[in-house]
Structures are given as C-alpha cells and as structure tokens.
Write a protein that holds these residues in place. Structure first.
Motif, PDB file in Angstrom:
ATOM      1  N   GLY A   1      10.419 -27.371  69.686  1.00 10.13           N
ATOM      2  CA  GLY A   1       9.239 -26.894  70.294  1.00 10.13           C
ATOM      3  C   GLY A   1       8.227 -27.927  70.756  1.00 10.13           C
ATOM      4  O   GLY A   1       7.170 -27.844  71.139  1.00 10.13           O
ATOM      5  N   ALA A   2       8.468 -29.190  70.133  1.00 14.55           N
ATOM      6  CA  ALA A   2       7.389 -30.211  70.254  1.00 14.55           C
ATOM      7  C   ALA A   2       7.700 -31.223  71.637  1.00 14.55           C
ATOM      8  O   ALA A   2       8.834 -31.150  72.006  1.00 14.55           O
ATOM      9  N   GLY A   3       6.679 -31.682  72.133  1.00 12.86           N
ATOM     10  CA  GLY A   3       6.792 -32.585  73.034  1.00 12.86           C
ATOM     11  C   GLY A   3       6.780 -33.851  72.961  1.00 12.86           C
ATOM     12  O   GLY A   3       7.245 -34.234  71.700  1.00 12.86           O
ATOM     13  N   HIS A   4       6.269 -34.875  73.734  1.00  9.81           N
ATOM     14  CA  HIS A   4       6.400 -36.347  73.511  1.00  9.81           C
ATOM     15  C   HIS A   4       5.189 -36.531  72.347  1.00  9.81           C
ATOM     16  O   HIS A   4       5.648 -37.554  71.641  1.00  9.81           O
ATOM     17  N   GLU A   5       4.303 -36.065  72.268  1.00 11.88           N
ATOM     18  CA  GLU A   5       3.439 -36.135  71.022  1.00 11.88           C
ATOM     19  C   GLU A   5       3.682 -34.906  69.933  1.00 11.88           C
ATOM     20  O   GLU A   5       2.900 -34.151  69.898  1.00 11.88           O
ATOM     21  N   VAL A   6       4.804 -35.311  69.227  1.00 12.13           N
ATOM     22  CA  VAL A   6       4.951 -34.237  68.353  1.00 12.13           C
ATOM     23  C   VAL A   6       3.944 -33.618  67.501  1.00 12.13           C
ATOM     24  O   VAL A   6       3.648 -32.679  67.316  1.00 12.13           O
ATOM     25  N   PRO A   7       2.991 -34.439  66.698  1.00  8.90           N
ATOM     26  CA  PRO A   7       2.065 -33.926  65.785  1.00  8.90           C
ATOM     27  C   PRO A   7       0.844 -33.238  66.673  1.00  8.90           C
ATOM     28  O   PRO A   7       0.109 -32.536  66.088  1.00  8.90           O
ATOM     29  N   LEU A   8       0.947 -33.340  68.009  1.00  9.39           N
ATOM     30  CA  LEU A   8      -0.191 -32.476  68.927  1.00  9.39           C
ATOM     31  C   LEU A   8       0.236 -31.110  68.990  1.00  9.39           C
ATOM     32  O   LEU A   8      -0.360 -29.964  68.985  1.00  9.39           O
ATOM     33  N   HIS A   9       1.670 -31.101  69.309  1.00  9.88           N
ATOM     34  CA  HIS A   9       2.244 -29.731  69.593  1.00  9.88           C
ATOM     35  C   HIS A   9       2.578 -28.996  68.326  1.00  9.88           C
ATOM     36  O   HIS A   9       2.495 -27.849  68.356  1.00  9.88           O
TER      37      HIS A   9
END
Length: 451
Positions: free
Chosen positions: A416-424
């Motif tokens: 469920g994470a996008g390009h910025e893993v820690p953001l999502h």
C-alpha cells in the motif's frame, strides 16, 4: 509522464544520538559544530531531546561548491526530513511544525544531504557547475563531503555508517558506496566505516525499469493493450533521462489514457483544492486526541512555503547570497542538464555484493514511477541464489508486505505504499529500518497460544 521526483540521499549513522541537516563556514574544524547547532526552528512549539545541526561543507575549493547537509534534482531536506523520516514535519499552514512519531532518529542518527550543487540550498560559486552535474561528479563530491564532515564531527569517525535513499538515489547510493569501498581499499584501512546500504523504489537498470513500468501500468488497468505494445517496442532499452522522439510520443499517449492521478501513489488522491477542503471537514469531525494523521497529498506545498520563510533559512544557516532566491523542492536546471547517467548500476551491485556490505532493496507496491515489477526484474538479473523464499512479513499482526532473502541481498515490499514509502506507510517504514539496522529478517506473524 514524469519519471523523476525524489533524488534523495540520506545517510544514517547508527547507535548514536540524532543529527540532521550542516555549517555557515567551509572550515572543517570540530569548532564549527557550535556554528552549525540549531537551537530551535521557527514553528517548533515543542522541545526535543536530541541535537540538531545545519549548514554547509565545501566539496570543491576551486569552484566554490558547497553542499548543505540536513538529488538529480530534488532536496533531501524537502522530502526526507520534512515529509518522510525526519522528526519535524510541516503543518498545513506552512509555518508550524509537528513531531513525527515514526521518525527514523528513534533508531539512528540521520544526516540529510542536498546533493548535487543546485539542489535545495547547496550551491556553487561557479555557475557552470549547475550545467555540468552528473553521476560521476556527484559520487566524488559526496565522498568528499563525508570525509570533511567526519573532520567536523570527529567523534563519529569509526561509527557504523549506512547509506539509504530512494528514486534516483538508486544511482547515488550504490555509486557512493562503491566510491567509499574503493577509497578505503586505496588507503589500506577503513577511513569510512561503511556497513551497508538500502535503496527504495530505486532507478536501477533502464531496460528492466522500463519493462517493469509498462507491465505494471498495463496490469493495473492504467493503459490500453495497444499503448502497452507501443511502449514496449518504441521505448525498448531507452534511457529514463534521454528518450527518443517516438518513445516520447508513446509516453504522451499513455499520459492521456492514465488521466489525472498521482503516479507516485496511484491509489492516493492527488493534491487539489477540493481535497484540502474535504480533509479540513473530516478533520473537524475526528475525535480529539488521536495521534495518527490522515495522509496529506499536499505535503510538498507545505514544505515549499516553510523553507522559503526568511526566519527558517536564517535558523538553518542558509547562505542567502549564494543560494537560490526562491527555494524549490526540485531543480529543473539540474535535471535537464544532467551529463552522465549509466543505463544500469547492476555492475556496481555485482562488485559490492562481494564486499561484505548489508544490501537491502525495498519497494512500495503502489508506485507507478519505479514500480515493484521493475525492481524484481533488476534483482532477478543478478541471478542470486535464494537463502529464504518469498513470504509475507507482519506489523502488528497485519501483512506489511512481502520479502525474499538472497545471497548478499534482501528484498522487501511495503504493501500500500507509493514512491515515498515512509510518507504513505510511516509505521511500516520504521519497522523496515529497525530490521535493517539490526541485521534481522522482517518480522513474521507471532502466534499467540490460548493455553
């Protein structure tokens, strides 16, 4: 179609107190620490228990090139510190800060580096430097930065060092790791105690990155069968930086078919005025006291406002006479004038796999810029023996993603994470870095006995 966004380089020094960001002087004396110290940031209405520094280190005396420590094209401070893994995140008003409960400084010191010159507040007194950036020079200057930074902070010499980054840092991080290993070998000792590196949603190999990208877009229903075939024919073996005219036209058709979505996180809402109003309405209905914040797709806008405030620039020791008049998260000038970018860094991996480094690659699985399919193709090309087969990993009893361990390399996906893993997925990203630094496998499901 935008291929590049985050050119992020983050340097983690484990097992010590937190340092982020650099000096208002080019001197590398330990006394510069006092000048680099940030007492309190504007909008920081709370106290913290760690030290915080910001400023500059000169990486080229002849041209006057200085890196701000806190990529091609985007700022580590903008994304890494203010949106993803840093302790301070920017409120919607662009003026105040709040503490990130999932900051990576809970487990390591973090050094954010804006590289190369022309990115963020990093600058050069020689204007032509901004037009001649490339992979080779960036690796050399990043190495020079580290050597001088350790002179300024000598008590960190010999400490375990890990490099990590995302997107175009898929080039930066392995290349800097290679430069460090070679520098140590040349000097016959571990000048820099590099222990390993980790990259996420990383540009790795042009052929496999394109192959995986087009397959991902087609498999989730973003593009038509016809466009999928065109992309595979016209963009075969193309560079992400310099594409042919026919490939560019095929990408434009794909853009039209995809529509207005966030390619960096395909199931997240894009940043729009309507979203801001809706989110404000939902926030008023939320129960007071909940710590978890709703995902905000407009974080880059808030960051841009914050770092353009004169009081913020003054607090982090920005040299205004040298730095850009307007601070931007990404530099088009750097991106458009990039001089050298190898089509693949798999050869760097092949060299470093035998150097004893801990190498991990992670991938958010809703990214349509450097998707999980691209990364899997690149890893497969290394033809590494499997040590631990594909399995789910867990966070608080829920599947956080999947992982496979190879000889010399570990691959982790974040569900469920996008390009910025820690953001999502900030909580899952913290679990990831904890596992990586400890040298442990990603967590398995813990079964609780009823007995």
């Amino acid at each position: 179609m935008s291929i590049f966004n985050l050119f992020l380089l983050i340097i983690c020094v484990a097992k010590l107190h937190f340092i982020s960001c650099g000096s208002s002087s080019s001197s590398d004396s330990p006394n510069q620490q006092l000048l680099d110290r940030v007492s309190k940031l504007p909008g920081q209405n709370f106290n913290v228990s760690f030290a915080h520094y910001a400023g500059y280190v000169t990486v080229n005396e002849d041209s006057g090139s200085c890196f701000q420590y806190s990529g091609p094209g985007c700022s580590s401070i903008a994304f890494g510190l203010a949106e993803e893994i840093g302790p301070f995140h920017v409120e919607k008003d662009g003026k105040n800060l709040y503490l990130n409960p999932y900051s990576w400084n809970k487990v390591a010191n973090i050094l954010f580096l804006d590289s190369p010159v022309g990115v963020g507040f990093s600058y050069s007194n020689t204007s032509s430097d901004l037009l001649s950036n490339g992979d080779k020079r960036t690796a050399a200057e990043n190495l020079e930065f580290l050597l001088k930074w350790f002179e300024r902070f000598p008590h960190y010499k010999g400490s375990d060092l890990y490099l990590t980054g995302e997107s175009y840092a898929g080039h930066y991080v392995p290349q800097l790791s290679q430069a460090i290993v070679r520098h140590n070998h040349k000097n016959g000792e571990k000048i820099i105690n590099l222990k390993g590196f980790m990259v996420g949603n990383a540009l790795t190999d042009d052929f496999h990155d394109h192959l995986g990208l087009f397959q991902f877009m087609w498999s989730v229903g973003m593009i038509s069968d016809q466009t999928f075939k065109k992309l595979n024919v016209l963009c075969d073996f193309q560079s992400f930086i310099h594409v042919s005219e026919n490939c560019e036209k095929a990408l434009e058709i794909a853009d039209e078919e995809i529509g207005d979505i966030d390619m960096y996180s395909i199931f997240s809402p894009p940043c729009t005025a309507n979203f801001n109003r809706l989110n404000h309405s939902l926030k008023r209905k939320r129960k007071v006291g909940l710590l978890r914040r709703a995902y905000d797709p407009c974080t880059e806008q808030h960051t841009t406002v914050y770092f353009n405030l004169p009081e913020v620039q003054n607090a982090i020791h920005v040299q205004s006479k040298n730095s850009p008049l307007k601070w931007e998260t990404c530099s088009d000038m750097v991106n458009e004038n990039w001089k050298d970018s190898p089509r693949s860094v798999l050869d760097v991996y092949r060299e470093l796999l035998h150097s004893g480094l801990r190498i991990w690659i992670f991938s958010g699985d809703t990214d349509a810029v450097i998707p999980v399919t691209s990364t899997r193709y690149s890893i497969d090309a290394l033809k590494l023996p499997t040590v631990s087969p594909w399995r789910a990993w867990y966070d608080d009893g829920q599947v956080g993603g999947w992982t496979q361990e190879y000889e010399g390399l570990t691959f982790v996906t974040v569900r469920g994470a996008g390009h910025e893993v820690p953001l999502h997925k900030p909580k899952q990203a913290l679990t990831l870095i904890k596992s990586y630094l400890s040298g442990n496998s990603m967590p398995k499901l813990e079964l609780v006995s009823d007995l």
